[in-house]
Design a protein around this motif. Sequence first.
Motif, PDB file in Angstrom:
ATOM      1  N   LEU A 342      66.240  63.748  29.772  1.00 25.79           N
ATOM      2  CA  LEU A 342      66.484  64.663  30.439  1.00 25.79           C
ATOM      3  C   LEU A 342      67.088  65.971  29.829  1.00 25.79           C
ATOM      4  CD1 LEU A 342      66.935  63.497  34.588  1.00 25.79           C
ATOM      5  CD2 LEU A 342      64.657  64.646  33.610  1.00 25.79           C
ATOM      6  N   VAL A 343      68.059  65.568  29.279  1.00 27.93           N
ATOM      7  CA  VAL A 343      68.919  65.975  28.392  1.00 27.93           C
ATOM      8  C   VAL A 343      68.088  66.695  27.243  1.00 27.93           C
ATOM      9  CG1 VAL A 343      70.822  66.837  27.101  1.00 27.93           C
ATOM     10  CG2 VAL A 343      70.950  66.011  29.474  1.00 27.93           C
ATOM     11  N   LYS A 344      67.289  66.267  26.994  1.00 25.80           N
ATOM     12  CA  LYS A 344      65.859  66.590  25.589  1.00 25.80           C
ATOM     13  C   LYS A 344      65.743  67.342  26.057  1.00 25.80           C
ATOM     14  CE  LYS A 344      62.884  64.069  22.637  1.00 25.80           C
ATOM     15  NZ  LYS A 344      61.885  62.747  22.568  1.00 25.80           N
ATOM     16  N   LEU A 345      64.442  66.558  27.515  1.00 27.65           N
ATOM     17  CA  LEU A 345      63.536  67.972  27.408  1.00 27.65           C
ATOM     18  C   LEU A 345      63.915  69.021  28.289  1.00 27.65           C
ATOM     19  CD1 LEU A 345      61.974  64.816  29.401  1.00 27.65           C
ATOM     20  CD2 LEU A 345      61.398  65.501  27.727  1.00 27.65           C
ATOM     21  N   LYS A 346      65.095  69.314  28.843  1.00 26.02           N
ATOM     22  CA  LYS A 346      65.355  70.435  28.539  1.00 26.02           C
ATOM     23  C   LYS A 346      66.278  70.992  27.983  1.00 26.02           C
ATOM     24  CE  LYS A 346      69.182  72.982  30.891  1.00 26.02           C
ATOM     25  NZ  LYS A 346      68.260  73.883  31.558  1.00 26.02           N
ATOM     26  N   ALA A 347      66.383  70.823  26.248  1.00 22.81           N
ATOM     27  CA  ALA A 347      67.021  71.518  25.690  1.00 22.81           C
ATOM     28  C   ALA A 347      65.559  71.051  24.771  1.00 22.81           C
ATOM     29  CB  ALA A 347      67.661  70.884  24.341  1.00 22.81           C
ATOM     30  N   THR A 348      64.864  71.153  24.362  1.00 22.75           N
ATOM     31  CA  THR A 348      63.854  71.136  23.504  1.00 22.75           C
ATOM     32  C   THR A 348      62.432  71.778  24.025  1.00 22.75           C
ATOM     33  OG1 THR A 348      62.687  68.895  23.805  1.00 22.75           O
ATOM     34  CG2 THR A 348      64.461  68.838  22.332  1.00 22.75           C
ATOM     35  N   GLY A 349      62.382  72.321  25.209  1.00 27.83           N
ATOM     36  CA  GLY A 349      61.323  73.062  26.238  1.00 27.83           C
ATOM     37  C   GLY A 349      60.232  72.423  26.832  1.00 27.83           C
ATOM     38  N   ALA A 350      60.694  71.353  26.686  1.00 28.07           N
ATOM     39  CA  ALA A 350      59.626  70.597  27.555  1.00 28.07           C
ATOM     40  C   ALA A 350      59.598  70.423  28.963  1.00 28.07           C
ATOM     41  CB  ALA A 350      59.699  69.224  27.339  1.00 28.07           C
ATOM     42  N   LEU A 351      60.866  70.618  29.588  1.00 33.00           N
ATOM     43  CA  LEU A 351      60.905  71.211  31.065  1.00 33.00           C
ATOM     44  C   LEU A 351      62.143  72.243  31.225  1.00 33.00           C
ATOM     45  CD1 LEU A 351      60.872  67.440  32.388  1.00 33.00           C
ATOM     46  CD2 LEU A 351      59.454  68.903  32.610  1.00 33.00           C
ATOM     47  N   PRO A 352      61.910  73.056  30.844  1.00 36.89           N
ATOM     48  CA  PRO A 352      62.886  74.375  30.331  1.00 36.89           C
ATOM     49  C   PRO A 352      63.892  74.652  31.806  1.00 36.89           C
ATOM     50  CG  PRO A 352      61.253  75.283  30.288  1.00 36.89           C
ATOM     51  CD  PRO A 352      60.259  74.368  30.401  1.00 36.89           C
ATOM     52  N   SER A 353      62.698  74.709  32.748  1.00 36.73           N
ATOM     53  CA  SER A 353      63.192  75.521  33.683  1.00 36.73           C
ATOM     54  C   SER A 353      64.317  73.931  34.738  1.00 36.73           C
ATOM     55  CB  SER A 353      62.210  75.181  34.943  1.00 36.73           C
ATOM     56  OG  SER A 353      61.202  76.360  34.586  1.00 36.73           O
ATOM     57  N   LEU A 354      64.880  72.839  34.229  1.00 35.97           N
ATOM     58  CA  LEU A 354      66.013  71.737  35.049  1.00 35.97           C
ATOM     59  C   LEU A 354      67.651  72.775  34.665  1.00 35.97           C
ATOM     60  CD1 LEU A 354      64.798  68.924  32.849  1.00 35.97           C
ATOM     61  CD2 LEU A 354      64.522  69.143  35.399  1.00 35.97           C
ATOM     62  N   ASN A 355      67.670  72.725  35.584  1.00 34.75           N
ATOM     63  CA  ASN A 355      68.790  73.166  36.547  1.00 34.75           C
ATOM     64  C   ASN A 355      70.253  72.785  35.442  1.00 34.75           C
ATOM     65  OD1 ASN A 355      70.485  71.345  37.032  1.00 34.75           O
ATOM     66  ND2 ASN A 355      69.879  72.506  39.306  1.00 34.75           N
ATOM     67  N   SER A 356      71.456  73.511  34.920  1.00 32.70           N
ATOM     68  CA  SER A 356      72.800  73.293  34.187  1.00 32.70           C
ATOM     69  C   SER A 356      73.267  72.397  35.118  1.00 32.70           C
ATOM     70  CB  SER A 356      73.296  74.577  34.299  1.00 32.70           C
ATOM     71  OG  SER A 356      73.666  75.297  35.533  1.00 32.70           O
ATOM     72  N   GLU A 357      72.731  71.971  36.488  1.00 32.94           N
ATOM     73  CA  GLU A 357      73.693  70.142  36.413  1.00 32.94           C
ATOM     74  C   GLU A 357      73.112  68.836  35.422  1.00 32.94           C
ATOM     75  OE1 GLU A 357      75.584  69.535  38.043  1.00 32.94           O
ATOM     76  OE2 GLU A 357      76.658  72.268  38.885  1.00 32.94           O
ATOM     77  N   ILE A 358      71.693  70.186  35.000  1.00 36.66           N
ATOM     78  CA  ILE A 358      71.276  68.170  34.066  1.00 36.66           C
ATOM     79  C   ILE A 358      72.577  68.131  33.002  1.00 36.66           C
ATOM     80  CG2 ILE A 358      70.075  67.370  32.907  1.00 36.66           C
ATOM     81  CD1 ILE A 358      69.017  67.218  35.956  1.00 36.66           C
ATOM     82  N   GLY A 359      73.153  66.381  32.616  1.00 38.68           N
ATOM     83  CA  GLY A 359      73.895  65.656  32.114  1.00 38.68           C
ATOM     84  C   GLY A 359      75.540  66.208  32.893  1.00 38.68           C
ATOM     85  N   GLN A 360      75.510  66.464  33.855  1.00 41.44           N
ATOM     86  CA  GLN A 360      76.535  66.454  34.008  1.00 41.44           C
ATOM     87  C   GLN A 360      77.093  65.405  35.140  1.00 41.44           C
ATOM     88  OE1 GLN A 360      78.839  69.558  33.180  1.00 41.44           O
ATOM     89  NE2 GLN A 360      77.301  70.976  32.848  1.00 41.44           N
ATOM     90  N   GLY A 361      78.779  65.145  35.284  1.00 39.22           N
ATOM     91  CA  GLY A 361      78.875  63.833  36.261  1.00 39.22           C
ATOM     92  C   GLY A 361      79.212  62.807  35.777  1.00 39.22           C
ATOM     93  N   TRP A 362      79.096  62.744  34.749  1.00 45.77           N
ATOM     94  CA  TRP A 362      79.027  60.799  33.871  1.00 45.77           C
ATOM     95  C   TRP A 362      80.626  60.420  33.993  1.00 45.77           C
ATOM     96  CZ3 TRP A 362      80.484  57.736  30.339  1.00 45.77           C
ATOM     97  CH2 TRP A 362      79.904  56.085  30.442  1.00 45.77           C
ATOM     98  N   GLY A 363      80.277  59.664  34.408  1.00 43.79           N
ATOM     99  CA  GLY A 363      82.097  58.540  34.905  1.00 43.79           C
ATOM    100  C   GLY A 363      81.284  56.775  34.710  1.00 43.79           C
ATOM    101  N   ASP A 364      82.248  56.432  33.902  1.00 47.17           N
ATOM    102  CA  ASP A 364      82.455  54.441  33.676  1.00 47.17           C
ATOM    103  C   ASP A 364      82.240  54.204  35.273  1.00 47.17           C
ATOM    104  OD1 ASP A 364      85.150  55.370  34.268  1.00 47.17           O
ATOM    105  OD2 ASP A 364      85.275  54.527  32.449  1.00 47.17           O
ATOM    106  N   ASN A 365      82.451  54.771  36.274  1.00 50.06           N
ATOM    107  CA  ASN A 365      82.591  53.565  37.287  1.00 50.06           C
ATOM    108  C   ASN A 365      84.091  53.230  37.578  1.00 50.06           C
ATOM    109  OD1 ASN A 365      82.044  52.854  40.224  1.00 50.06           O
ATOM    110  ND2 ASN A 365      81.576  51.165  39.161  1.00 50.06           N
ATOM    111  N   GLY A 366      85.376  53.863  36.561  1.00 47.34           N
ATOM    112  CA  GLY A 366      86.704  53.209  36.535  1.00 47.34           C
ATOM    113  C   GLY A 366      86.586  52.514  35.080  1.00 47.34           C
ATOM    114  N   ASN A 367      86.079  51.488  35.017  1.00 44.39           N
ATOM    115  CA  ASN A 367      85.620  50.051  34.079  1.00 44.39           C
ATOM    116  C   ASN A 367      87.196  49.825  33.401  1.00 44.39           C
ATOM    117  OD1 ASN A 367      82.556  48.456  34.697  1.00 44.39           O
ATOM    118  ND2 ASN A 367      83.913  49.596  35.660  1.00 44.39           N
ATOM    119  N   VAL A 368      88.075  48.655  33.863  1.00 42.72           N
ATOM    120  CA  VAL A 368      88.714  48.081  32.719  1.00 42.72           C
ATOM    121  C   VAL A 368      89.360  47.208  32.463  1.00 42.72           C
ATOM    122  CG1 VAL A 368      90.753  48.562  34.278  1.00 42.72           C
ATOM    123  CG2 VAL A 368      91.207  48.846  31.451  1.00 42.72           C
TER     124      VAL A 368
END
Length: 547
Positions: A342-368
């Motif tokens: 999705l980040v690629k499609l937004k940035a390269t113009g394939a899906l330019p109307s995706l909103n600014s939340e695309i790519g945000q809020g990623w976490g690792d579930n606190g794994n250790v």
Amino acid sequence: MSDTTQQNKDFRGVSRRRFIAGTSSILGAMTLAGHAAAAAEQVVTAAGPIASGAHVPVLVIGTGYGGSVAALRLAQAGVDVQMIEMGMAWDTPGSDGKIFANTTSPDYRSYWLRTRTKQPLSNFLGFPIDKDVPLYTGILDAEEMGGIIVYQGRGVGGGSLVNGGMAVTPKRENFGAILPSVDADEMYGTYYPRANAGLGVGTVDPTWFESADCYQYARVGRKQAQRSGFPFVFVPDVYDWDYMEQEAAGTVPKSALAGEILYGNNYGKKSLQKTYLAQAAATGKVTISPLHKVTSVSPAAAGGYTVVIDQLNTTGGTTATKTVTADRVFFAAGSVGTSKLLVKLKATGALPSLNSEIGQGWGDNGNVMCGRANHLWDPTGALQASIPCGGIDNWTAGGAFAEVAPLPTGIETYASFYLSITKNPNRAQFSWNATTNSVDLNWQTAWKQPAIDMAKSIFDKINAKEGTIYRTDLFGTYKIWGDHLTYHPLGGAVLNKATDNYGRLQGYSGLYVIDGSLIPGNTSVNPFVTITALAERNIETIIATDL
């Protein structure tokens, strides 16, 4: 009228009542065959790979938990579904007669397009244990990005092929912090039960557990946790527990008791191939194309979406590029796969109307991860079931839930091993790198420190009580914490932010996200039951209101 036109009319005409009736009937019939399910049942890809120029009502990108739920429920509603899977079908035995490689003997089947293994435990007894392997589209992807290694399953069934099967429903009181925009009453009253039924979740027989040699390591973990005042809880799993008891009795081929976990499980585990995907295939309306990778999705001039797909060979090369049209597209490639696409499609113009939340809020579930060195009077057993069945819950007081994990080396190690899930608040972002034409993740290894501190709330206390120390030989030289990895990637297309509250992508009718990228970084426990339940919730509403 063409077949495709009629399919689309049927698709749009599906009623909520018809969908719910179909769901009820499938759940009622979903008693998994106990011992028969132990055989390596594989999903047939039916008509073969998708053809260039095809026009399909629904295309699902990925065959993991969310995608499998979507495919099954859509098929039950009468919709033809094409699933695209980057990994292999895993339906052909190797020279040893088995589909999957053993954890202690990684071979060409083990890793996704690597020439050297990248094992979570890189060292043992002071020696490095990674080894060279042939380049191949193997089952486990150890994707290195942004200061973290993200382990992901590659193949029909996604992460269900390579995880330990711990099927944990979060505590109700923790749910509001996991998915704040979702009705908890609906999830716990309808969708978690539906997910657990569909996945075939069960719990080890406590009586058998007490005497089974293969769970001595878990009983040691329980004893030490309880002596330090921590509750030990049995954890449900999708393993066939009857089959495991037969393994212990020596009456069936060994699977969990042969240490199979990291690179697939040949017999006892109920992966998605045996549950949701098997049910989907049985409808006759789902086709899967393995070794296919979606590279572009963009609006088609005549409506729907143009999807570009590379067909791969087993060394990762592209043998064909196909262009198809889909009326609707479900992104289900996993947290990393969906987010990167999705980040690629937004940035390269394939899906330019995706909103600014695309790519945000990623976490690792606190794994250790960590290991502890026990005294000689606390052996953990040379034989260890590779399927964990219990954990230590200190979430409320210390922000950590630790599964008592196996260390199935085949020798006595006097070690207790743990994978902790913690309330780590750090979140990363995917972004497009125009210089390299790739997607970056800005995770920093230093962001694991809160997870370490939370895990220490359990293990410092146990060590003090038992007079024991941490192992320093598992993750490198004199290194205590496995803070370099995650098995539980979450987020990147967060529900009610990048999408609406049911996974519809903002800005594009007919595009949906239905996987772990919807969940903002943490589930407080192993995440796949929540991913499955959320997908059940979302697809029910999408079918009832959109189609």
